[in-house]
Design a protein around this motif. Structure first.
Motif, mmCIF file in Angstrom:
data_model
loop_
_atom_site.group_PDB
_atom_site.id
_atom_site.type_symbol
_atom_site.label_atom_id
_atom_site.label_comp_id
_atom_site.label_asym_id
_atom_site.label_seq_id
_atom_site.Cartn_x
_atom_site.Cartn_y
_atom_site.Cartn_z
ATOM 1 N N LEU A 155 0.846 -1.195 0.000
ATOM 2 C CA LEU A 155 0.000 0.000 0.000
ATOM 3 C C LEU A 155 0.884 1.249 0.000
ATOM 4 N N ALA A 156 0.663 2.113 -0.965
ATOM 5 C CA ALA A 156 1.494 3.304 -1.124
ATOM 6 C C ALA A 156 1.340 4.269 0.043
ATOM 7 N N ASP A 157 0.117 4.448 0.518
ATOM 8 C CA ASP A 157 -0.136 5.415 1.586
ATOM 9 C C ASP A 157 -1.117 4.824 2.593
ATOM 10 N N PRO A 158 -0.616 4.081 3.574
ATOM 11 C CA PRO A 158 -1.514 3.447 4.550
ATOM 12 C C PRO A 158 -2.393 4.448 5.298
ATOM 13 N N GLU A 159 -1.913 5.658 5.489
ATOM 14 C CA GLU A 159 -2.687 6.688 6.189
ATOM 15 C C GLU A 159 -3.970 7.033 5.429
ATOM 16 N N SER A 160 -3.990 6.738 4.123
ATOM 17 C CA SER A 160 -5.174 7.072 3.329
ATOM 18 C C SER A 160 -6.406 6.268 3.745
ATOM 19 N N ILE A 161 -6.230 5.186 4.498
ATOM 20 C CA ILE A 161 -7.402 4.451 4.986
ATOM 21 C C ILE A 161 -8.275 5.374 5.830
ATOM 22 N N ILE A 162 -7.653 6.361 6.473
ATOM 23 C CA ILE A 162 -8.372 7.342 7.279
ATOM 24 C C ILE A 162 -8.615 8.628 6.483
ATOM 25 N N LYS A 163 -7.575 9.125 5.825
ATOM 26 C CA LYS A 163 -7.663 10.430 5.146
ATOM 27 C C LYS A 163 -8.425 10.396 3.831
ATOM 28 N N SER A 192 -2.091 1.571 14.978
ATOM 29 C CA SER A 192 -0.692 1.995 15.145
ATOM 30 C C SER A 192 -0.523 3.456 14.734
ATOM 31 N N LEU A 193 -1.300 3.871 13.732
ATOM 32 C CA LEU A 193 -1.250 5.272 13.292
ATOM 33 C C LEU A 193 -2.054 6.180 14.225
ATOM 34 N N HIS A 194 -3.148 5.635 14.768
ATOM 35 C CA HIS A 194 -4.057 6.402 15.626
ATOM 36 C C HIS A 194 -4.498 5.538 16.806
#
Length: 174
Positions: free
Chosen positions: A69-77, A123-125
Protein backbone atom coordinates in the motif's frame (compact mmCIF):
# COMPACT_ATOMS: atom_id res chain seq x y z
CA UNK A 1 10.01 -13.31 -0.46
CA UNK A 2 13.02 -13.63 1.85
CA UNK A 3 15.80 -16.10 1.14
CA UNK A 4 14.91 -19.56 2.37
CA UNK A 5 16.39 -23.04 2.22
CA UNK A 6 15.69 -25.05 -0.94
CA UNK A 7 13.81 -27.69 1.02
CA UNK A 8 11.39 -25.08 2.34
CA UNK A 9 10.94 -23.67 -1.18
CA UNK A 10 10.12 -27.17 -2.43
CA UNK A 11 7.58 -27.60 0.34
CA UNK A 12 5.88 -24.30 -0.51
CA UNK A 13 5.93 -24.87 -4.28
CA UNK A 14 4.55 -28.38 -3.86
CA UNK A 15 1.90 -27.20 -1.41
CA UNK A 16 0.72 -24.50 -3.83
CA UNK A 17 0.63 -26.98 -6.71
CA UNK A 18 -1.38 -29.51 -4.67
CA UNK A 19 -3.63 -26.78 -3.31
CA UNK A 20 -4.65 -25.77 -6.84
CA UNK A 21 -6.40 -29.12 -7.23
CA UNK A 22 -7.25 -30.23 -3.72
CA UNK A 23 -8.94 -28.85 -0.60
CA UNK A 24 -6.59 -28.46 2.32
CA UNK A 25 -8.63 -30.99 4.31
CA UNK A 26 -7.72 -33.69 1.79
CA UNK A 27 -3.99 -32.96 1.78
CA UNK A 28 -1.48 -34.79 3.94
CA UNK A 29 2.08 -34.18 5.01
CA UNK A 30 3.02 -37.61 3.64
CA UNK A 31 1.61 -36.77 0.19
CA UNK A 32 3.26 -33.36 0.14
CA UNK A 33 6.64 -34.74 1.21
CA UNK A 34 6.50 -37.51 -1.37
CA UNK A 35 5.76 -35.03 -4.17
CA UNK A 36 8.39 -32.57 -2.90
CA UNK A 37 10.88 -35.42 -2.55
CA UNK A 38 11.76 -34.57 1.04
CA UNK A 39 11.57 -36.39 4.37
CA UNK A 40 8.69 -35.74 6.75
CA UNK A 41 11.23 -34.65 9.35
CA UNK A 42 12.30 -31.86 7.00
CA UNK A 43 8.71 -30.67 6.73
CA UNK A 44 8.38 -30.62 10.52
CA UNK A 45 11.48 -28.45 10.85
CA UNK A 46 9.44 -25.60 9.33
CA UNK A 47 5.78 -26.41 10.02
CA UNK A 48 3.63 -28.19 12.61
CA UNK A 49 1.18 -29.49 10.01
CA UNK A 50 -0.48 -28.64 6.69
CA UNK A 51 -2.66 -26.00 8.36
CA UNK A 52 0.36 -24.28 9.90
CA UNK A 53 1.97 -24.12 6.46
CA UNK A 54 -1.22 -22.70 4.98
CA UNK A 55 -1.60 -20.14 7.79
CA UNK A 56 1.98 -18.95 7.38
CA UNK A 57 1.56 -18.52 3.63
CA UNK A 58 -1.75 -16.73 4.11
CA UNK A 59 -0.25 -14.41 6.72
CA UNK A 60 2.69 -13.68 4.45
CA UNK A 61 0.29 -12.87 1.60
CA UNK A 62 -1.70 -10.45 3.77
CA UNK A 63 1.51 -8.82 4.98
CA UNK A 64 2.67 -8.41 1.35
CA UNK A 65 -0.65 -6.76 0.48
CA UNK A 66 -0.33 -4.39 3.45
CA UNK A 67 3.28 -3.57 2.58
CA UNK A 68 2.38 -2.79 -1.02
CA UNK A 69 0.00 0.00 0.00
CA UNK A 70 1.49 3.30 -1.12
CA UNK A 71 -0.14 5.42 1.59
CA UNK A 72 -1.51 3.45 4.55
CA UNK A 73 -2.69 6.69 6.19
CA UNK A 74 -5.17 7.07 3.33
CA UNK A 75 -7.40 4.45 4.99
CA UNK A 76 -8.37 7.34 7.28
CA UNK A 77 -7.66 10.43 5.15
CA UNK A 78 -8.89 9.21 1.76
CA UNK A 79 -10.75 5.88 1.97
CA UNK A 80 -11.70 5.97 -1.72
CA UNK A 81 -8.05 6.15 -2.76
CA UNK A 82 -7.19 3.51 -0.18
CA UNK A 83 -9.84 1.19 -1.64
CA UNK A 84 -8.24 1.45 -5.05
CA UNK A 85 -4.78 0.79 -3.59
CA UNK A 86 -6.08 -2.24 -1.70
CA UNK A 87 -7.81 -3.83 -4.68
CA UNK A 88 -4.87 -3.16 -6.95
CA UNK A 89 -2.72 -4.99 -4.40
CA UNK A 90 -5.25 -7.86 -4.45
CA UNK A 91 -5.22 -8.00 -8.23
CA UNK A 92 -1.42 -8.28 -8.34
CA UNK A 93 -1.62 -11.37 -6.12
CA UNK A 94 -4.87 -12.72 -7.55
CA UNK A 95 -3.57 -16.13 -8.64
CA UNK A 96 -1.88 -16.91 -5.34
CA UNK A 97 -4.88 -15.57 -3.38
CA UNK A 98 -7.18 -17.87 -5.36
CA UNK A 99 -5.01 -20.85 -4.40
CA UNK A 100 -4.40 -20.04 -0.74
CA UNK A 101 -7.89 -18.82 0.10
CA UNK A 102 -9.91 -21.43 -1.78
CA UNK A 103 -12.66 -23.62 -0.39
CA UNK A 104 -12.90 -23.65 3.40
CA UNK A 105 -10.20 -20.96 3.66
CA UNK A 106 -12.09 -18.33 1.62
CA UNK A 107 -13.45 -16.44 4.63
CA UNK A 108 -9.97 -16.11 6.07
CA UNK A 109 -8.82 -13.45 3.58
CA UNK A 110 -11.24 -10.67 4.61
CA UNK A 111 -10.82 -11.67 8.26
CA UNK A 112 -7.01 -11.45 8.07
CA UNK A 113 -7.14 -8.23 6.03
CA UNK A 114 -9.49 -6.67 8.61
CA UNK A 115 -7.25 -7.61 11.54
CA UNK A 116 -4.14 -6.37 9.73
CA UNK A 117 -5.75 -3.07 8.72
CA UNK A 118 -7.19 -2.54 12.20
CA UNK A 119 -3.69 -2.90 13.63
CA UNK A 120 -2.39 -0.53 10.96
CA UNK A 121 -5.03 2.09 11.82
CA UNK A 122 -4.45 1.65 15.56
CA UNK A 123 -0.69 1.99 15.15
CA UNK A 124 -1.25 5.27 13.29
CA UNK A 125 -4.06 6.40 15.63
CA UNK A 126 -4.03 4.58 19.00
CA UNK A 127 -7.00 6.67 20.09
CA UNK A 128 -9.19 4.69 17.65
CA UNK A 129 -8.46 1.27 19.22
CA UNK A 130 -11.53 1.36 21.49
CA UNK A 131 -13.65 3.50 19.20
CA UNK A 132 -16.64 1.29 18.48
CA UNK A 133 -17.77 3.39 15.50
CA UNK A 134 -14.37 3.13 13.77
CA UNK A 135 -14.28 -0.62 14.38
CA UNK A 136 -17.77 -1.12 12.96
CA UNK A 137 -16.96 1.04 9.93
CA UNK A 138 -13.72 -0.84 9.26
CA UNK A 139 -15.48 -4.19 9.57
CA UNK A 140 -18.26 -3.14 7.21
CA UNK A 141 -15.80 -1.52 4.83
CA UNK A 142 -13.47 -4.53 4.54
CA UNK A 143 -16.07 -7.31 4.50
CA UNK A 144 -18.49 -5.39 2.30
CA UNK A 145 -15.85 -4.34 -0.21
CA UNK A 146 -14.31 -7.81 -0.30
CA UNK A 147 -17.57 -9.65 -0.92
CA UNK A 148 -18.81 -7.07 -3.43
CA UNK A 149 -15.54 -7.44 -5.33
CA UNK A 150 -15.55 -11.23 -5.07
CA UNK A 151 -19.11 -11.51 -6.38
CA UNK A 152 -18.20 -9.28 -9.34
CA UNK A 153 -14.67 -10.48 -10.10
CA UNK A 154 -15.65 -11.55 -13.62
CA UNK A 155 -16.53 -7.95 -14.49
CA UNK A 156 -14.07 -5.23 -15.45
CA UNK A 157 -11.67 -4.87 -12.49
CA UNK A 158 -11.31 -1.07 -12.73
CA UNK A 159 -15.04 -0.53 -12.99
CA UNK A 160 -15.84 -2.78 -10.00
CA UNK A 161 -13.15 -1.10 -7.87
CA UNK A 162 -14.33 2.38 -8.84
CA UNK A 163 -17.95 1.54 -7.90
CA UNK A 164 -16.87 0.06 -4.56
CA UNK A 165 -14.60 3.06 -3.89
CA UNK A 166 -17.47 5.46 -4.65
CA UNK A 167 -19.52 3.79 -1.89
CA UNK A 168 -16.87 4.53 0.73
CA UNK A 169 -17.91 7.95 2.00
CA UNK A 170 -16.66 8.04 5.59
CA UNK A 171 -13.68 9.96 6.84
CA UNK A 172 -12.57 9.77 10.43
CA UNK A 173 -12.19 13.05 12.26
CA UNK A 174 -8.41 13.36 12.57
Amino acid sequence: MKKMPKSQKYIIETFLELRKHKPIEKMSVVELCKKADINKSTFYVYYHDIYDLSEQLEDEMVENIKNSLADPESIIKDPQSFTKQLFNAFSKENEKIAILFADSRSSQLPHKILKTLQELVFSLHPEYRNNQEINIILTYYIYGAYYAYNENKNNDHNYVVSVIASLIKWKADI
